[in-house]
Design an enzyme around this catalytic site. Structure first.
Site, PDB file in Angstrom:
ATOM      1  N   GLU A  19      30.990  33.512  38.013  1.00 17.58           N
ATOM      2  CA  GLU A  19      32.362  33.116  38.329  1.00 17.58           C
ATOM      3  C   GLU A  19      32.508  31.598  38.416  1.00 17.58           C
ATOM      4  O   GLU A  19      33.591  31.060  38.205  1.00 17.58           O
ATOM      5  CB  GLU A  19      32.791  33.742  39.668  1.00 17.58           C
ATOM      6  CG  GLU A  19      33.985  34.646  39.535  1.00 17.58           C
ATOM      7  CD  GLU A  19      34.383  35.349  40.820  1.00 17.58           C
ATOM      8  OE1 GLU A  19      34.329  34.725  41.902  1.00 17.58           O
ATOM      9  OE2 GLU A  19      34.751  36.525  40.758  1.00 17.58           O
ATOM     10  N   HIS A  32       9.649  48.026  31.624  1.00 13.84           N
ATOM     11  CA  HIS A  32       9.547  49.253  30.834  1.00 13.84           C
ATOM     12  C   HIS A  32      10.885  49.638  30.222  1.00 13.84           C
ATOM     13  O   HIS A  32      11.068  50.744  29.753  1.00 13.84           O
ATOM     14  CB  HIS A  32       8.982  50.375  31.720  1.00 13.84           C
ATOM     15  CG  HIS A  32       7.612  50.037  32.234  1.00 13.84           C
ATOM     16  ND1 HIS A  32       6.457  50.550  31.698  1.00 13.84           N
ATOM     17  CD2 HIS A  32       7.216  49.181  33.211  1.00 13.84           C
ATOM     18  CE1 HIS A  32       5.406  50.036  32.335  1.00 13.84           C
ATOM     19  NE2 HIS A  32       5.839  49.198  33.252  1.00 13.84           N
ATOM     20  N   LYS A  85      43.944  42.052  36.217  1.00 16.96           N
ATOM     21  CA  LYS A  85      44.864  42.515  37.259  1.00 16.96           C
ATOM     22  C   LYS A  85      46.278  42.639  36.716  1.00 16.96           C
ATOM     23  O   LYS A  85      46.962  43.629  36.981  1.00 16.96           O
ATOM     24  CB  LYS A  85      44.854  41.546  38.455  1.00 16.96           C
ATOM     25  CG  LYS A  85      43.532  41.491  39.185  1.00 16.96           C
ATOM     26  CD  LYS A  85      43.634  40.591  40.401  1.00 16.96           C
ATOM     27  CE  LYS A  85      42.272  40.296  40.989  1.00 16.96           C
ATOM     28  NZ  LYS A  85      42.284  39.248  41.988  1.00 16.96           N
TER      29      LYS A  85
HETATM   30  O1  PA5 Z   1      34.719  34.516  44.759  1.00 15.74           O
HETATM   31  C1  PA5 Z   1      35.850  34.913  44.871  1.00 15.74           C
HETATM   32  O2  PA5 Z   1      36.762  34.193  45.300  1.00 15.74           O
HETATM   33  C2  PA5 Z   1      36.236  36.341  44.519  1.00 15.74           C
HETATM   34  O3  PA5 Z   1      35.183  37.057  44.015  1.00 15.74           O
HETATM   35  C3  PA5 Z   1      36.743  37.054  45.743  1.00 15.74           C
HETATM   36  O4  PA5 Z   1      35.739  37.022  46.724  1.00 15.74           O
HETATM   37  C4  PA5 Z   1      37.104  38.492  45.456  1.00 15.74           C
HETATM   38  O5  PA5 Z   1      37.985  38.551  44.375  1.00 15.74           O
HETATM   39  C5  PA5 Z   1      37.744  39.126  46.670  1.00 15.74           C
HETATM   40  O6  PA5 Z   1      38.892  38.426  47.045  1.00 15.74           O
HETATM   41  P1  PA5 Z   1      39.543  38.632  48.459  1.00 15.74           P
HETATM   42  O7  PA5 Z   1      38.559  38.237  49.501  1.00 15.74           O
HETATM   43  O8  PA5 Z   1      40.759  37.746  48.467  1.00 15.74           O
HETATM   44  O9  PA5 Z   1      39.925  40.093  48.578  1.00 15.74           O
END
Ligand code: PA5
Length: 432
Positions: free
Chosen positions: A285, A306, A420
């Protein structure tokens, strides 16, 4: 006390000494941009000083964890991405490997990281609702997966213990003032913990997001923070040879510039599997933007030798590998001697299984290097709170530097929104 260390012997042939010198200005520039808070995404640099912030709600976290531990047989943590991976990684690294139902420990379950009705149905059947607590974790408070899981599980809890008691057993970790979850918490009197404004989800393991479930699992969060603090001090160093996070970030970028676009994080301990899941989110990310980024992959060894071993040894040569190795085993098993030696393993009799596992790592690292998969190794002296704290901070610091050297903002995740919008449109949500 020894610290986490990075060993790079199996990179020497592809990364000559002058390559580190050449990339050094970029790396030090990135470090300055991070430490001076002038780099992209600087409003999300709060994680940098989490180990040194003493107002971390620590006492309240410990108090809440003690209550859960004394009253609750089960804690369900609801969250996705950065809102659960750090806790899951720590708990599965330091907790029991083989789940045991007769334990007196509070058992931690995770939900809200998928939308599988089978998963949730089984979870609902598994826990004893008269003794269950919920920690719902969402910074935005609006994420679909945890939001739906919370609706379903909160209703179960209310049905089993009544609304008043259910509200006492729900803890919400969310934004300090905004969002649907915050509003619901205020109106229903849930205890709340804060996800700081300046800490993104994937950097939040050392906030209440990770610390409350970790403490509820009986893990010492002071030691975890002490380890992170030690690594924070190490990471201040601007000498690439003394700061393993800078060196790791530099080497990843050197390899990337040589078209090594996939990094495999490999462990030889099942306990580290979920650390790999946490790492994948952190690096994927943070770096996967603008058509750039090293694709993060994980393998559990020797298991996956394996299955994936062939591909790593002889497949396309665009991969490099980072091993995570625990030097000391907490328990030792000795291989027995068999008079008849049916299987021919008597040559190992008297040796420990850990010794054999270490040799498997050494043999694998050599073979992969010879096969054209350069590799390096992160050594942890032992698997403990202290070293996991070091490891988390090491990776966070490294990805920040690596992302800046790559030329991306490591602290945003605009691409996560794409699925989304489509999903909301398909579900008929107004405005999509
Ligand atoms: O790193 C990030 O910001 C995302 O992976 C969020 O942690 C994830 O989308 C969850 O978001 P939220 O805590 O707003 O529900």
């Amino acid at each position: 006390m020894a610290d986490l260390r990075l060993e790079i012997e199996n990179l020497h042939e592809v990364v000559p000494d002058n390559a580190l010198e050449q990339i050094k200005p970029d790396v030090l520039g990135a470090q300055k941009a991070l430490e001076d808070h002038t780099g992209a995404g600087n409003d999300f640099h709060g994680w940098l000083d989490l180990p040194t912030r003493r107002n971390l709600e620590l006492d309240d976290i410990k108090k809440a964890a003690d209550t859960i531990r004394s009253e609750g047989k089960y804690l369900i943590c609801i969250g996705i991405g950065g809102s659960y991976l750090g806790a899951q990684a720590t708990i599965s690294a330091l907790g029991k490997q083989i789940p045991c139902h007769n334990t007196n420990e509070t058992q931690i379950f995770f939900a809200g990281h998928n939308m599988s009705s089978q998963y949730l149905t089984e979870l609902i059947k598994t826990v004893d609702w008269s003794s269950t607590w919920i920690n719902v974790i969402s910074k935005s408070g609006t994420t679909t997966e945890p939001g739906l899981a919370f609706r379903i599980l909160y209703d179960q809890l209310v049905k089993k213990v009544g609304k008043h008691e259910a509200n006492r057993r729900v803890i919400a970790t969310t934004d300090k003032s905004r969002g649907a979850l915050k509003r619901m918490a205020t109106e229903n009197g849930f205890q709340t913990f804060v996800v700081p404004d300046d800490v993104g989800g994937r950097f939040s393991v050392l906030t209440a997001v990770g610390l409350l479930p970790i403490a509820a699992a009986g893990i010492n969060i002071d030691k975890l923070l002490t380890g992170a603090y030690k690594m924070r001090e190490i990471c201040r160093n601007n000498d690439l040879y003394k700061n393993p996070a800078l060196r790791y970030a530099a080497l990843r970028n050197i390899l990337y510039r040589q078209d090594k676009s996939i990094e495999i994080l490999a462990n030889f301990e099942p306990a580290l599997h979920s650390i790999g899941e946490w790492w994948k989110q952190l690096f994927g990310e943070s770096e996967g933007k603008a058509g750039k980024g090293i694709f993060p992959v994980t393998v559990d060894l020797s298991t996956d030798l394996h299955s994936m071993g062939q591909m790593i040894q002889e497949g396309m040569r665009h991969i490099f590998e980072t091993f995570m190795i625990i030097e000391d085993a907490p328990t030792q098993l000795t291989i027995p001697h068999w008079k008849d030696d049916y299987d021919g393993f008597n040559y190992l009799a008297g040796k420990t299984l850990h010794f054999v596992n270490q040799k498997a790592y050494e043999g694998t690292a050599q073979a992969h290097k010879q096969g054209g998969c350069p590799n390096m190794t992160i050594f942890l002296p032992e698997l403990s709170e202290f070293y996991l704290g070091q490891l988390f901070y090491f990776f966070e610091y490294a990805v920040a530097i690596s992302g800046y050297v790559l030329g991306v903002n490591p602290f945003d995740q605009p691409g996560v929104e794409a699925y989304k919008s489509n999903m909301f449109r398909l579900l008929g949500k107004t405005g999509f």
